[in-house]
Motif scaffolding. Structure first.
Motif, PDB file in Angstrom:
ATOM      1  N   THR A  41      42.565  42.685  59.054  1.00  0.00           N
ATOM      2  CA  THR A  41      42.077  42.411  57.707  1.00  0.00           C
ATOM      3  C   THR A  41      43.014  43.104  56.725  1.00  0.00           C
ATOM      4  O   THR A  41      43.060  44.324  56.663  1.00  0.00           O
ATOM      5  CB  THR A  41      40.630  42.897  57.563  1.00  0.00           C
ATOM      6  OG1 THR A  41      40.534  44.244  58.027  1.00  0.00           O
ATOM      7  CG2 THR A  41      39.676  42.044  58.394  1.00  0.00           C
ATOM      8  N   ASP A  44      41.785  45.610  53.747  1.00  0.00           N
ATOM      9  CA  ASP A  44      40.759  46.529  54.254  1.00  0.00           C
ATOM     10  C   ASP A  44      40.982  47.920  53.660  1.00  0.00           C
ATOM     11  O   ASP A  44      42.071  48.468  53.757  1.00  0.00           O
ATOM     12  CB  ASP A  44      40.868  46.572  55.779  1.00  0.00           C
ATOM     13  CG  ASP A  44      39.703  47.254  56.459  1.00  0.00           C
ATOM     14  OD1 ASP A  44      39.054  48.106  55.836  1.00  0.00           O
ATOM     15  OD2 ASP A  44      39.464  46.932  57.629  1.00  0.00           O
ATOM     16  N   ILE A  67      44.045  38.037  58.433  1.00  0.00           N
ATOM     17  CA  ILE A  67      43.304  37.360  57.372  1.00  0.00           C
ATOM     18  C   ILE A  67      43.713  37.990  56.043  1.00  0.00           C
ATOM     19  O   ILE A  67      43.386  39.145  55.766  1.00  0.00           O
ATOM     20  CB  ILE A  67      41.779  37.471  57.559  1.00  0.00           C
ATOM     21  CG1 ILE A  67      41.341  36.870  58.891  1.00  0.00           C
ATOM     22  CG2 ILE A  67      41.064  36.772  56.398  1.00  0.00           C
ATOM     23  CD1 ILE A  67      39.849  36.967  59.161  1.00  0.00           C
ATOM     24  N   SER A  70      41.096  39.652  53.016  1.00  0.00           N
ATOM     25  CA  SER A  70      39.850  40.087  53.651  1.00  0.00           C
ATOM     26  C   SER A  70      39.715  41.591  53.610  1.00  0.00           C
ATOM     27  O   SER A  70      40.661  42.327  53.852  1.00  0.00           O
ATOM     28  CB  SER A  70      39.808  39.630  55.107  1.00  0.00           C
ATOM     29  OG  SER A  70      38.641  40.131  55.729  1.00  0.00           O
ATOM     30  N   PRO A  74      35.221  40.702  57.287  1.00  0.00           N
ATOM     31  CA  PRO A  74      35.657  39.326  57.024  1.00  0.00           C
ATOM     32  C   PRO A  74      34.529  38.305  57.108  1.00  0.00           C
ATOM     33  O   PRO A  74      34.617  37.245  56.509  1.00  0.00           O
ATOM     34  CB  PRO A  74      36.727  39.080  58.089  1.00  0.00           C
ATOM     35  CG  PRO A  74      36.435  40.049  59.169  1.00  0.00           C
ATOM     36  CD  PRO A  74      35.844  41.255  58.487  1.00  0.00           C
ATOM     37  N   SER A  77      33.703  38.544  53.381  1.00  0.00           N
ATOM     38  CA  SER A  77      34.761  38.293  52.398  1.00  0.00           C
ATOM     39  C   SER A  77      35.557  37.014  52.667  1.00  0.00           C
ATOM     40  O   SER A  77      36.028  36.382  51.727  1.00  0.00           O
ATOM     41  CB  SER A  77      35.710  39.491  52.308  1.00  0.00           C
ATOM     42  OG  SER A  77      36.339  39.732  53.545  1.00  0.00           O
ATOM     43  N   LYS A  78      35.723  36.648  53.919  1.00  0.00           N
ATOM     44  CA  LYS A  78      36.500  35.451  54.276  1.00  0.00           C
ATOM     45  C   LYS A  78      35.874  34.743  55.482  1.00  0.00           C
ATOM     46  O   LYS A  78      36.505  34.571  56.527  1.00  0.00           O
ATOM     47  CB  LYS A  78      37.948  35.833  54.611  1.00  0.00           C
ATOM     48  CG  LYS A  78      38.768  36.298  53.445  1.00  0.00           C
ATOM     49  CD  LYS A  78      39.100  35.105  52.569  1.00  0.00           C
ATOM     50  CE  LYS A  78      40.079  35.514  51.496  1.00  0.00           C
ATOM     51  NZ  LYS A  78      40.543  34.369  50.747  1.00  0.00           N
ATOM     52  N   SER A  81      37.861  31.718  56.993  1.00  0.00           N
ATOM     53  CA  SER A  81      39.078  32.132  57.703  1.00  0.00           C
ATOM     54  C   SER A  81      38.735  32.747  59.049  1.00  0.00           C
ATOM     55  O   SER A  81      39.396  32.477  60.056  1.00  0.00           O
ATOM     56  CB  SER A  81      39.864  33.140  56.858  1.00  0.00           C
ATOM     57  OG  SER A  81      40.296  32.556  55.658  1.00  0.00           O
ATOM     58  N   LEU A  82      37.704  33.583  59.076  1.00  0.00           N
ATOM     59  CA  LEU A  82      37.265  34.198  60.335  1.00  0.00           C
ATOM     60  C   LEU A  82      36.810  33.117  61.306  1.00  0.00           C
ATOM     61  O   LEU A  82      37.172  33.136  62.490  1.00  0.00           O
ATOM     62  CB  LEU A  82      36.154  35.207  60.077  1.00  0.00           C
ATOM     63  CG  LEU A  82      35.557  35.869  61.310  1.00  0.00           C
ATOM     64  CD1 LEU A  82      36.607  36.677  62.062  1.00  0.00           C
ATOM     65  CD2 LEU A  82      34.376  36.753  60.916  1.00  0.00           C
TER      66      LEU A  82
END
Length: 93
Positions: A41, A44, A67, A70, A74, A77-78, A81-82
């Motif tokens: 991430t 992070d 990512i 992120s 994740p 936040s994403k 994508s994850l």
């Protein structure tokens, strides 16, 4: 407050520090027999990208995915994508 933030607030639990602070002993026959992948991430603030890269170098996984944008979570936040990365990992023979 958005619905996502409200859900996160009731879903997240405190992390016990005891297990994190103890030295971990891993065996080849157990831990070493599992396939491992690392999802880095990049934004992070809990584990910086430098620390994440150090973790990968010290204990190399089968693959590393990144990512962008992120944070440490994740799945909040994403999530798309994850999800894409998890599907990609699931299809690796």
């Amino acid at each position: 407050m958005s619905v996502d933030v409200a859900l996160a607030m009731v879903s997240i639990r405190p992390i016990p520090l005891g297990p994190i602070m103890e030295k971990l002993s891993l065996s080849t026959e157990n831990y070493g027999s599992s396939r491992r992948f690392f999802i880095q991430t990049l934004d992070d603030h809990a584990l910086s990208p430098d620390i994440q890269e150090k973790l990968v170098r010290q204990n190399p996984p089968e693959g590393v995915f990144k990512i962008k944008g992120s944070d440490h979570c994740p799945f909040f936040s994403k999530p798309q994508s994850l999800h894409k990365i998890l599907l990609e990992i699931a299809q690796i023979p």
